[in-house]
Design a protein around this motif. Sequence first.
Motif, PDB file in Angstrom:
ATOM      1  N   GLY A  19       0.834  -1.200   0.000  1.00  0.00           N
ATOM      2  CA  GLY A  19       0.000   0.000   0.000  1.00  0.00           C
ATOM      3  C   GLY A  19       0.866   1.246   0.000  1.00  0.00           C
ATOM      4  O   GLY A  19       1.726   1.416  -0.852  1.00  0.00           O
ATOM      5  N   ASP A  20       0.663   2.109   1.012  1.00  0.00           N
ATOM      6  CA  ASP A  20       1.476   3.325   1.108  1.00  0.00           C
ATOM      7  C   ASP A  20       2.588   3.180   2.152  1.00  0.00           C
ATOM      8  O   ASP A  20       3.209   4.159   2.543  1.00  0.00           O
ATOM      9  N   ASP A  21       2.837   1.944   2.597  1.00  0.00           N
ATOM     10  CA  ASP A  21       3.842   1.685   3.631  1.00  0.00           C
ATOM     11  C   ASP A  21       5.119   1.136   3.019  1.00  0.00           C
ATOM     12  O   ASP A  21       5.077   0.360   2.052  1.00  0.00           O
ATOM     13  N   MET A  22       6.255   1.525   3.596  1.00  0.00           N
ATOM     14  CA  MET A  22       7.541   1.035   3.149  1.00  0.00           C
ATOM     15  C   MET A  22       8.395   0.713   4.357  1.00  0.00           C
ATOM     16  O   MET A  22       8.487   1.510   5.290  1.00  0.00           O
ATOM     17  N   ARG A  23       8.996  -0.475   4.382  1.00  0.00           N
ATOM     18  CA  ARG A  23       9.922  -0.833   5.452  1.00  0.00           C
ATOM     19  C   ARG A  23      10.833  -1.959   4.967  1.00  0.00           C
ATOM     20  O   ARG A  23      10.553  -2.616   3.963  1.00  0.00           O
TER      21      ARG A  23
ATOM     22  N   ASN B 284      -6.774   1.669  -2.569  1.00  0.00           N
ATOM     23  CA  ASN B 284      -5.946   1.537  -3.766  1.00  0.00           C
ATOM     24  C   ASN B 284      -6.630   2.255  -4.922  1.00  0.00           C
ATOM     25  O   ASN B 284      -7.620   1.777  -5.466  1.00  0.00           O
ATOM     26  N   ALA B 285      -6.105   3.417  -5.271  1.00  0.00           N
ATOM     27  CA  ALA B 285      -6.703   4.215  -6.345  1.00  0.00           C
ATOM     28  C   ALA B 285      -6.131   3.854  -7.708  1.00  0.00           C
ATOM     29  O   ALA B 285      -6.520   4.422  -8.725  1.00  0.00           O
ATOM     30  N   ASN B 286      -5.197   2.900  -7.736  1.00  0.00           N
ATOM     31  CA  ASN B 286      -4.582   2.507  -8.998  1.00  0.00           C
ATOM     32  C   ASN B 286      -5.519   1.632  -9.821  1.00  0.00           C
ATOM     33  O   ASN B 286      -6.303   0.844  -9.286  1.00  0.00           O
ATOM     34  N   LYS B 287      -5.391   1.762 -11.117  1.00  0.00           N
ATOM     35  CA  LYS B 287      -6.162   0.946 -12.037  1.00  0.00           C
ATOM     36  C   LYS B 287      -5.279  -0.183 -12.557  1.00  0.00           C
ATOM     37  O   LYS B 287      -4.062  -0.097 -12.539  1.00  0.00           O
TER      38      LYS B 287
ATOM     39  N   MET C   3       3.384   2.387 -12.630  1.00  0.00           N
ATOM     40  CA  MET C   3       3.943   2.503 -11.289  1.00  0.00           C
ATOM     41  C   MET C   3       5.159   1.607 -11.100  1.00  0.00           C
ATOM     42  O   MET C   3       6.083   1.947 -10.362  1.00  0.00           O
ATOM     43  N   SER C   4       5.194   0.467 -11.761  1.00  0.00           N
ATOM     44  CA  SER C   4       6.359  -0.410 -11.675  1.00  0.00           C
ATOM     45  C   SER C   4       7.604   0.297 -12.206  1.00  0.00           C
ATOM     46  O   SER C   4       8.695   0.147 -11.660  1.00  0.00           O
ATOM     47  N   LYS C   5       7.437   1.066 -13.272  1.00  0.00           N
ATOM     48  CA  LYS C   5       8.568   1.813 -13.829  1.00  0.00           C
ATOM     49  C   LYS C   5       9.096   2.827 -12.824  1.00  0.00           C
ATOM     50  O   LYS C   5      10.311   3.005 -12.676  1.00  0.00           O
ATOM     51  N   VAL C   6       8.176   3.493 -12.121  1.00  0.00           N
ATOM     52  CA  VAL C   6       8.581   4.492 -11.132  1.00  0.00           C
ATOM     53  C   VAL C   6       9.334   3.827  -9.989  1.00  0.00           C
ATOM     54  O   VAL C   6      10.421   4.271  -9.596  1.00  0.00           O
ATOM     55  N   TYR C   7       8.780   2.750  -9.451  1.00  0.00           N
ATOM     56  CA  TYR C   7       9.433   2.040  -8.351  1.00  0.00           C
ATOM     57  C   TYR C   7      10.817   1.546  -8.771  1.00  0.00           C
ATOM     58  O   TYR C   7      11.795   1.705  -8.038  1.00  0.00           O
ATOM     59  N   ALA C   8      10.880   0.915  -9.935  1.00  0.00           N
ATOM     60  CA  ALA C   8      12.148   0.347 -10.397  1.00  0.00           C
ATOM     61  C   ALA C   8      13.200   1.443 -10.585  1.00  0.00           C
ATOM     62  O   ALA C   8      14.360   1.274 -10.197  1.00  0.00           O
ATOM     63  N   PHE C   9      12.795   2.568 -11.167  1.00  0.00           N
ATOM     64  CA  PHE C   9      13.746   3.652 -11.402  1.00  0.00           C
ATOM     65  C   PHE C   9      14.273   4.206 -10.082  1.00  0.00           C
ATOM     66  O   PHE C   9      15.480   4.424  -9.928  1.00  0.00           O
ATOM     67  N   VAL C  10      13.382   4.423  -9.124  1.00  0.00           N
ATOM     68  CA  VAL C  10      13.810   4.963  -7.827  1.00  0.00           C
ATOM     69  C   VAL C  10      14.753   3.999  -7.117  1.00  0.00           C
ATOM     70  O   VAL C  10      15.800   4.403  -6.604  1.00  0.00           O
ATOM     71  N   MET C  11      14.414   2.725  -7.106  1.00  0.00           N
ATOM     72  CA  MET C  11      15.250   1.748  -6.411  1.00  0.00           C
ATOM     73  C   MET C  11      16.601   1.557  -7.093  1.00  0.00           C
ATOM     74  O   MET C  11      17.589   1.213  -6.443  1.00  0.00           O
TER      75      MET C  11
ATOM     76  N   ARG D 267       0.713  15.189  -8.908  1.00  0.00           N
ATOM     77  CA  ARG D 267      -0.671  14.946  -8.476  1.00  0.00           C
ATOM     78  C   ARG D 267      -1.011  13.463  -8.563  1.00  0.00           C
ATOM     79  O   ARG D 267      -1.644  12.901  -7.667  1.00  0.00           O
ATOM     80  N   TYR D 268      -0.592  12.846  -9.651  1.00  0.00           N
ATOM     81  CA  TYR D 268      -0.869  11.421  -9.861  1.00  0.00           C
ATOM     82  C   TYR D 268      -0.235  10.579  -8.757  1.00  0.00           C
ATOM     83  O   TYR D 268      -0.892   9.727  -8.151  1.00  0.00           O
ATOM     84  N   PHE D 269       1.040  10.819  -8.470  1.00  0.00           N
ATOM     85  CA  PHE D 269       1.752  10.006  -7.484  1.00  0.00           C
ATOM     86  C   PHE D 269       1.138  10.164  -6.099  1.00  0.00           C
ATOM     87  O   PHE D 269       0.921   9.181  -5.389  1.00  0.00           O
ATOM     88  N   LYS D 270       0.834  11.388  -5.716  1.00  0.00           N
ATOM     89  CA  LYS D 270       0.277  11.624  -4.385  1.00  0.00           C
ATOM     90  C   LYS D 270      -1.102  10.993  -4.239  1.00  0.00           C
ATOM     91  O   LYS D 270      -1.456  10.471  -3.164  1.00  0.00           O
ATOM     92  N   SER D 271      -1.888  10.994  -5.286  1.00  0.00           N
ATOM     93  CA  SER D 271      -3.232  10.399  -5.209  1.00  0.00           C
ATOM     94  C   SER D 271      -3.156   8.882  -5.083  1.00  0.00           C
ATOM     95  O   SER D 271      -4.059   8.256  -4.531  1.00  0.00           O
ATOM     96  N   ARG D 272      -2.073   8.294  -5.578  1.00  0.00           N
ATOM     97  CA  ARG D 272      -1.908   6.844  -5.510  1.00  0.00           C
ATOM     98  C   ARG D 272      -1.184   6.390  -4.255  1.00  0.00           C
ATOM     99  O   ARG D 272      -1.453   5.308  -3.732  1.00  0.00           O
TER     100      ARG D 272
END
Length: 291
Positions: A51-55, A176-179, A186-194, A219-224
């Motif tokens: 979800g919106d949690d990371m650890r 979960n507001a993602n479609k 979103m996978s691209k965003v996560y992969a790029f950041v990591m 706006r998109y990222f914050k809403s998700r």
Amino acid sequence: MKKPFQKSRIPEQNAFVIKELKAPYFDKNWHFHPEYQLFLVLKGRGTRFVGDDMRTFKAHDLVFSGPNLPHLWRNDQEYFEKDSQLMTHGIVVYFPENFIGRELLQKEEFEELQGLLGKASLGLEILGETNEKIRPLLINLLDQKGLEKIIGLLRILLLMARSTEVNPIVQAGYVNANKESEKDRMSKVYAFVMDHFQQAIKLEEVAGLINMSSSSFSRYFKSRMNKSFSDFLSEVRISHACKLLHKENLNISEVSYECGFNTLSNFNRQFKEKMNMTPLAYKKDFMQRFD
């Protein structure tokens, strides 16, 4: 080329599926699916997103998540190195909402199970003695057949339903507001950041990956994610900093540099905001506890 385990659908003739995962790294794609999921890490470490949690996660991490709750167990970068000999090992169970039939689930005898399934919408982390009891049951479940297999899963679910060592992961009210169509985005965003958090990352660079303007992406990222992209990036960097601070041979300045902070003062400020103590105090506290 290394390939992570790819999930398959539950066959129509089965009530649920249990899989043993052995691969150089866990599935690195951020995703969600309509089944409930119980995932036990037997070997491996990295960062867990639910979800919106990371650890951080390591061996014996055990999580029960409800339908369509986004998740990702992203191994540390060393698992993806070309010559890496590291391996991961886990057990995952998938089952649909009607795995024992909707009518049966509504009966009085299944009230405890109904309560557990409802709580799973927030993701549940299983700790302590409950975790220790469930681990061998999951391993045994791999070899069980027929009705014995169903009873084995129900026994595990009952342990979780009655335990006080089961904690919600995401904040109450998370949705979960993602479609479905946005999984790859979103996978691209996560992969790029990591892959790049140790370097300077510009908002427009990430937005460009998914063909958005910087303002639209913000706006998109914050809403998700229920947080800004800059806060998310900071959390990733501080999580990595915590791992590095466990090593005696790195000083605070070196940790700051390795995590992508542009100045030591900025690192100290953001670390204290997130962890409620300075990096130095965190390092000393860790060393004292494990001395």
